[in-house]
Write a protein that holds these residues in place. Sequence first.
Motif, PDB file in Angstrom:
ATOM      1  N   GLU A 294       3.676   8.317   0.694  1.00 10.95           N
ATOM      2  CA  GLU A 294       3.695   9.591   1.414  1.00 10.95           C
ATOM      3  C   GLU A 294       3.080   9.460   2.797  1.00 10.95           C
ATOM      4  OE1 GLU A 294       1.674  12.449  -1.001  1.00 10.95           O
ATOM      5  OE2 GLU A 294       3.146  12.298  -2.626  1.00 10.95           O
ATOM      6  N   ARG A 295       1.919   8.816   2.876  1.00  6.32           N
ATOM      7  CA  ARG A 295       1.220   8.690   4.161  1.00  6.32           C
ATOM      8  C   ARG A 295       2.019   7.842   5.152  1.00  6.32           C
ATOM      9  NH1 ARG A 295      -1.028  12.380   2.100  1.00  6.32           N
ATOM     10  NH2 ARG A 295      -3.255  12.599   1.774  1.00  6.32           N
ATOM     11  N   LEU A 296       2.652   6.766   4.656  1.00  4.57           N
ATOM     12  CA  LEU A 296       3.426   5.900   5.550  1.00  4.57           C
ATOM     13  C   LEU A 296       4.665   6.622   6.072  1.00  4.57           C
ATOM     14  CD1 LEU A 296       3.133   2.446   3.740  1.00  4.57           C
ATOM     15  CD2 LEU A 296       1.935   3.203   5.806  1.00  4.57           C
ATOM     16  N   ILE A 297       5.251   7.466   5.257  1.00  2.75           N
ATOM     17  CA  ILE A 297       6.397   8.256   5.720  1.00  2.75           C
ATOM     18  C   ILE A 297       5.938   9.286   6.741  1.00  2.75           C
ATOM     19  CG2 ILE A 297       8.107   9.982   5.004  1.00  2.75           C
ATOM     20  CD1 ILE A 297       8.336   8.355   2.352  1.00  2.75           C
ATOM     21  N   GLU A 298       4.823   9.967   6.436  1.00  5.84           N
ATOM     22  CA  GLU A 298       4.299  11.011   7.334  1.00  5.84           C
ATOM     23  C   GLU A 298       3.982  10.478   8.728  1.00  5.84           C
ATOM     24  OE1 GLU A 298       0.837  12.556   5.390  1.00  5.84           O
ATOM     25  OE2 GLU A 298       1.991  13.599   3.856  1.00  5.84           O
ATOM     26  N   CYS A 299       3.424   9.272   8.802  1.00  8.28           N
ATOM     27  CA  CYS A 299       3.007   8.746  10.106  1.00  8.28           C
ATOM     28  C   CYS A 299       4.140   8.024  10.843  1.00  8.28           C
ATOM     29  CB  CYS A 299       1.805   7.806   9.952  1.00  8.28           C
ATOM     30  SG  CYS A 299       2.190   6.184   9.276  1.00  8.28           S
ATOM     31  N   GLY A 300       5.305   7.909  10.217  1.00  7.53           N
ATOM     32  CA  GLY A 300       6.438   7.274  10.884  1.00  7.53           C
ATOM     33  C   GLY A 300       6.510   5.769  10.701  1.00  7.53           C
TER      34      GLY A 300
ATOM     35  N   GLY B  66       4.352  -5.260   9.511  1.00  2.00           N
ATOM     36  CA  GLY B  66       4.124  -4.078   8.687  1.00  2.00           C
ATOM     37  C   GLY B  66       2.671  -3.926   8.295  1.00  2.00           C
ATOM     38  N   ARG B  67       2.055  -5.014   7.861  1.00  2.00           N
ATOM     39  CA  ARG B  67       0.641  -4.952   7.464  1.00  2.00           C
ATOM     40  C   ARG B  67      -0.254  -4.621   8.645  1.00  2.00           C
ATOM     41  NH1 ARG B  67       0.470 -10.190   3.444  1.00  2.00           N
ATOM     42  NH2 ARG B  67       1.435  -9.146   1.680  1.00  2.00           N
ATOM     43  N   ALA B  68       0.066  -5.195   9.782  1.00  2.00           N
ATOM     44  CA  ALA B  68      -0.767  -4.977  10.969  1.00  2.00           C
ATOM     45  C   ALA B  68      -0.622  -3.556  11.518  1.00  2.00           C
ATOM     46  CB  ALA B  68      -0.409  -5.984  12.054  1.00  2.00           C
ATOM     47  N   SER B  69       0.503  -2.914  11.238  1.00  5.52           N
ATOM     48  CA  SER B  69       0.740  -1.601  11.846  1.00  5.52           C
ATOM     49  C   SER B  69       0.409  -0.417  10.932  1.00  5.52           C
ATOM     50  CB  SER B  69       2.196  -1.497  12.307  1.00  5.52           C
ATOM     51  OG  SER B  69       3.079  -1.560  11.215  1.00  5.52           O
ATOM     52  N   VAL B  70      -0.114  -0.670   9.741  1.00  7.72           N
ATOM     53  CA  VAL B  70      -0.562   0.441   8.892  1.00  7.72           C
ATOM     54  C   VAL B  70      -1.789   1.063   9.569  1.00  7.72           C
ATOM     55  CG1 VAL B  70      -1.527   1.106   6.654  1.00  7.72           C
ATOM     56  CG2 VAL B  70       0.311  -0.588   6.764  1.00  7.72           C
ATOM     57  N   PRO B  71      -1.751   2.356   9.837  1.00  5.28           N
ATOM     58  CA  PRO B  71      -2.874   3.001  10.529  1.00  5.28           C
ATOM     59  C   PRO B  71      -4.191   2.858   9.762  1.00  5.28           C
ATOM     60  CG  PRO B  71      -0.965   4.449  10.505  1.00  5.28           C
ATOM     61  CD  PRO B  71      -0.645   3.292   9.601  1.00  5.28           C
ATOM     62  N   ASP B  72      -5.265   2.689  10.513  1.00  5.94           N
ATOM     63  CA  ASP B  72      -6.589   2.502   9.912  1.00  5.94           C
ATOM     64  C   ASP B  72      -7.012   3.693   9.053  1.00  5.94           C
ATOM     65  OD1 ASP B  72      -6.882  -0.005  10.989  1.00  5.94           O
ATOM     66  OD2 ASP B  72      -8.002   0.691  12.751  1.00  5.94           O
ATOM     67  N   TYR B  73      -6.627   4.902   9.453  1.00  5.59           N
ATOM     68  CA  TYR B  73      -7.047   6.068   8.667  1.00  5.59           C
ATOM     69  C   TYR B  73      -6.412   6.065   7.274  1.00  5.59           C
ATOM     70  CZ  TYR B  73      -2.657   8.581   9.674  1.00  5.59           C
ATOM     71  OH  TYR B  73      -1.345   8.968   9.759  1.00  5.59           O
TER      72      TYR B  73
ATOM     73  N   LYS C 116      -5.625   3.224   5.591  1.00  7.28           N
ATOM     74  CA  LYS C 116      -6.376   2.193   4.869  1.00  7.28           C
ATOM     75  C   LYS C 116      -7.723   2.749   4.401  1.00  7.28           C
ATOM     76  CE  LYS C 116      -4.436  -1.612   7.566  1.00  7.28           C
ATOM     77  NZ  LYS C 116      -4.754  -2.667   8.537  1.00  7.28           N
ATOM     78  N   ALA C 117      -8.392   3.505   5.275  1.00  6.85           N
ATOM     79  CA  ALA C 117      -9.700   4.077   4.941  1.00  6.85           C
ATOM     80  C   ALA C 117      -9.574   5.079   3.804  1.00  6.85           C
ATOM     81  CB  ALA C 117     -10.317   4.734   6.172  1.00  6.85           C
ATOM     82  N   GLU C 118      -8.527   5.902   3.833  1.00  4.52           N
ATOM     83  CA  GLU C 118      -8.333   6.886   2.771  1.00  4.52           C
ATOM     84  C   GLU C 118      -8.112   6.197   1.420  1.00  4.52           C
ATOM     85  OE1 GLU C 118      -5.493  10.689   1.568  1.00  4.52           O
ATOM     86  OE2 GLU C 118      -5.053   9.560   3.401  1.00  4.52           O
ATOM     87  N   LEU C 119      -7.277   5.169   1.406  1.00  6.28           N
ATOM     88  CA  LEU C 119      -7.028   4.446   0.161  1.00  6.28           C
ATOM     89  C   LEU C 119      -8.292   3.749  -0.334  1.00  6.28           C
ATOM     90  CD1 LEU C 119      -3.507   2.939   0.824  1.00  6.28           C
ATOM     91  CD2 LEU C 119      -4.110   4.639  -0.891  1.00  6.28           C
ATOM     92  N   LEU C 120      -9.024   3.145   0.578  1.00  2.00           N
ATOM     93  CA  LEU C 120     -10.268   2.476   0.196  1.00  2.00           C
ATOM     94  C   LEU C 120     -11.256   3.477  -0.404  1.00  2.00           C
ATOM     95  CD1 LEU C 120     -11.974  -0.089   0.117  1.00  2.00           C
ATOM     96  CD2 LEU C 120     -12.699   0.411   2.453  1.00  2.00           C
TER      97      LEU C 120
END
Length: 111
Positions: free
Chosen positions: A46-52, A86-93, A95-99
Motif C-alpha cells: 500500500e505504501r509503495l503504491i501511495e508514494c508512486g 528499487g531497494r535504494a528508492s524506497v522512501p526512508d519514512y 522503512k521507518a514505519e515498517l521497522l
Amino acid sequence: MRHSVNRPPTPDARDDQEKDPTFQEIVNIKLIESGEKERLMELLRERLIECGWKDEMKALCRAFIKKKGRNNVTVDDLIHLITPKGRASVPDYIKAELLQRIQTFLVSAAL
C-alpha cells in the motif's frame, strides 16, 4: 576416521549447534505464525503504491524494454536492473514505519 557403510557418521557437536535457529529465523517464524508478516507485506504494498514507487519501477522496466527491444529482454535482466534501484528508492519514512511495526511486534511477542 573411517565410516561404516551401513550407518551414517556420528554428528559432531558443532553440527548440532548449526541446526539451532538464529534469532532472525525465530523472528521470521513468529511473524509467519502470527500472520503479522502478511499484514506487513500488505502495508508495504500500500505504501509503495501511495508514494508512486510502483509506477516509477514500472516506468523504468518499460524504458529498459523499449531500449533493448521486447524480444531481447528476460525477466532476469529486469530483476538485475530493478533490484538495486528499487531497494535504494524506497522512501526512508516507509522503512521507518515498517521497522517500528516490527519492533512493536517483537516487544509484544516478548522476543
